[in-house]
Design an enzyme around this catalytic site. Structure first.
Site, PDB file in Angstrom:
ATOM      1  N   ASP A 161      26.735  39.479  11.811  1.00  0.00           N
ATOM      2  CA  ASP A 161      27.995  39.507  12.569  1.00  0.00           C
ATOM      3  C   ASP A 161      27.672  40.089  13.948  1.00  0.00           C
ATOM      4  O   ASP A 161      26.555  40.601  14.167  1.00  0.00           O
ATOM      5  CB  ASP A 161      29.016  40.391  11.811  1.00  0.00           C
TER       6      ASP A 161
ATOM      7  N   HIS B  16      37.399  42.835   5.949  1.00  0.00           N
ATOM      8  CA  HIS B  16      37.863  41.494   6.323  1.00  0.00           C
ATOM      9  C   HIS B  16      37.813  40.595   5.077  1.00  0.00           C
ATOM     10  O   HIS B  16      37.010  39.668   4.985  1.00  0.00           O
ATOM     11  CB  HIS B  16      36.964  40.936   7.433  1.00  0.00           C
TER      12      HIS B  16
ATOM     13  N   GLN C  43      37.904  36.577   5.084  1.00  0.00           N
ATOM     14  CA  GLN C  43      36.671  35.905   5.481  1.00  0.00           C
ATOM     15  C   GLN C  43      35.739  35.743   4.278  1.00  0.00           C
ATOM     16  O   GLN C  43      35.050  34.742   4.140  1.00  0.00           O
ATOM     17  CB  GLN C  43      35.966  36.704   6.585  1.00  0.00           C
TER      18      GLN C  43
ATOM     19  N   ARG D  76      38.193  28.798   5.773  1.00  0.00           N
ATOM     20  CA  ARG D  76      39.268  29.782   5.948  1.00  0.00           C
ATOM     21  C   ARG D  76      40.601  29.132   5.578  1.00  0.00           C
ATOM     22  O   ARG D  76      41.463  29.750   4.957  1.00  0.00           O
ATOM     23  CB  ARG D  76      39.308  30.289   7.400  1.00  0.00           C
TER      24      ARG D  76
ATOM     25  N   CYS E 154      30.654  34.931  10.406  1.00  0.00           N
ATOM     26  CA  CYS E 154      32.110  34.706  10.361  1.00  0.00           C
ATOM     27  C   CYS E 154      32.637  34.088  11.652  1.00  0.00           C
ATOM     28  O   CYS E 154      33.726  33.526  11.659  1.00  0.00           O
ATOM     29  CB  CYS E 154      32.825  36.012  10.046  1.00  0.00           C
TER      30      CYS E 154
ATOM     31  N   ARG F   7      46.735  41.729  11.089  1.00  0.00           N
ATOM     32  CA  ARG F   7      45.393  42.027  11.639  1.00  0.00           C
ATOM     33  C   ARG F   7      45.584  43.250  12.529  1.00  0.00           C
ATOM     34  O   ARG F   7      46.283  43.175  13.551  1.00  0.00           O
ATOM     35  CB  ARG F   7      44.857  40.837  12.438  1.00  0.00           C
TER      36      ARG F   7
HETATM   37  N1  NVA Z   1      33.386  42.348  12.971  1.00  0.00           N
HETATM   38  C1  NVA Z   1      34.154  41.437  13.780  1.00  0.00           C
HETATM   39  C2  NVA Z   1      34.691  40.300  12.961  1.00  0.00           C
HETATM   40  C3  NVA Z   1      35.466  39.276  13.741  1.00  0.00           C
HETATM   41  C4  NVA Z   1      36.041  38.202  12.894  1.00  0.00           C
HETATM   42  C5  NVA Z   1      35.289  42.200  14.441  1.00  0.00           C
HETATM   43  O1  NVA Z   1      35.916  43.042  13.785  1.00  0.00           O
HETATM   44  O2  NVA Z   1      35.556  41.970  15.621  1.00  0.00           O
HETATM   45  N1   CP Z   2      36.243  35.017  11.610  1.00  0.00           N
HETATM   46  C1   CP Z   2      37.449  35.316  12.096  1.00  0.00           C
HETATM   47  O1   CP Z   2      38.218  36.084  11.517  1.00  0.00           O
HETATM   48  O2   CP Z   2      37.760  34.654  13.236  1.00  0.00           O
HETATM   49  P1   CP Z   2      38.985  34.943  14.189  1.00  0.00           P
HETATM   50  O3   CP Z   2      38.779  36.293  14.806  1.00  0.00           O
HETATM   51  O4   CP Z   2      38.926  33.835  15.199  1.00  0.00           O
HETATM   52  O5   CP Z   2      40.260  34.906  13.392  1.00  0.00           O
END
Ligand code: NVA
Ligand code: CP
Length: 302
Positions: free
Chosen positions: A217, A129, A132, A285, A257, A102
């Site tokens: 989101d 992502h 997800q 997930r 998500c 990540r």
């Molecule tokens: N768009 C959000 C998704 C989190 C799972 C982010 O990148 O923070």
């Molecule tokens: N939706 C998602 O990826 O959650 P986290 O940021 O908690 O991993």
């Protein structure tokens, strides 16, 4: 032989994605503690950003399958001190069976994949992502059947999640309506790659018409915290609320998500209401990623 990676949803064909989703549904419904196809295998998880769902689902999934997962933060490894990605990828992949990252920059994941001798999984970047989307699509299939030919509406930021929804529309062949403020549209080349499946609307109400699934989101993603105030202004007319859900089909589902901000991108009555499937989506997930790990690491299941 080059390992199979999962950097983008476009790395899977429609048939592969459908069979992965069906496998995830089986895994959710029939947990067999004696089935341990990844016994002795190790997943390295590199997190440059926070996570609840992604970390726990991968860690539990490896454990259910008889393997184990290592949590690696750049703060505590040489990655944070500038060791080249190429060297890190070669070294880490020589000691583990799979790597999940990540990261901020999408290129970090693609570079890792280029130099890794084991499968690399994208656990979220600034651009995409895909993990997800495995869970979201599993959730839709479980509640409503195949999504082919359906209409999904994305409301809000044209961000990493929106980009992966565009990819899902391509791979699974559904229409994606998008309502985003002009300054926050998804990237043009990603939109163009999906052709006529993507349609833009000026308002959430117009975008939600005839929709089978409504998704949103956060307005400010991880790393954009300083833009929060400015984004609250830009997105103030982009909340998914009861009026928006009413414009969609009466059996439309709502997904997010998570983590979510009630009262910002979604009203509390919608996210906690009867059309919301956010907790199935979050649980999936685990099941979807177990299916993914099996697909990438167990030759027999391919
Ligand atoms: N768009 C959000 C998704 C989190 C799972 C982010 O990148 O923070
Ligand atoms: N939706 C998602 O990826 O959650 P986290 O940021 O908690 O991993």
């Amino acid at each position: 032989m080059n390992p199979r990676h999962f950097i983008s949803l476009l790395d899977l064909s429609g048939d592969e994605l459908r069979s992965l989703i069906n496998r995830a549904i089986v895994l959710r419904n029939n947990r067999d503690p004696d089935y341990q196809p990844l016994k002795g295998q190790v997943l390295a998880m590199i997190f440059e950003k926070s996570s609840t769902r992604t970390r726990i689902s991968f860690e539990s999934g490896m454990s259910h399958f008889g393997g184990s997962a290592l949590f690696l933060s750049p703060r505590d490894t040489q990655l944070g001190r500038g060791e080249p990605l190429q060297d890190s990828a070669r070294v880490i992949s020589s000691m583990v069976d799979c790597i999940m990252l990540r990261t901020d920059k999408h290129e970090t994941v693609t570079t890792f994949a280029q130099y890794s001798s084991v499968p690399v999984i994208n656990g979220l970047t600034d651009l995409q992502h895909p993990c997800q989307l495995l869970a979201d699509m599993q959730t839709y299939f479980e509640h409503r059947g195949d999504i082919k030919g359906k209409t999904v509406t994305w409301i809000g930021d044209g961000n990493n999640m929106c980009h992966s929804y565009i990819h899902a529309a391509t791979v699974l062949d559904f229409t994606l309506n998008i309502a985003s403020p002009k300054a926050y549209l998804p990237l043009k080349d990603i939109v163009e790659s999906a052709g006529e499946r993507i349609r833009f609307f000026d308002t959430p109400l117009a975008a939600a018409q005839n929709s089978d699934l409504v998704v949103t989101d956060v307005w400010a993603s991880m790393g954009q915290e300083e833009e929060q105030k400015q984004r609250e202004i830009a997105f103030r007319n982009y909340q998914v609320n009861a009026e928006v859900m009413k414009a969609a089909n009466s059996d439309a589902l709502f997904m997010h998500c998570l983590p979510a901000h009630r009262g910002e991108e979604v009203s509390a009555d919608v996210i906690d209401g009867s059309q919301s499937v956010i907790f199935d989506e979050a649980e999936n997930r685990l099941h979807a990623q177990k299916a993914l790990l099996e697909f990438l690491l167990c030759k027999k299941s391919r």
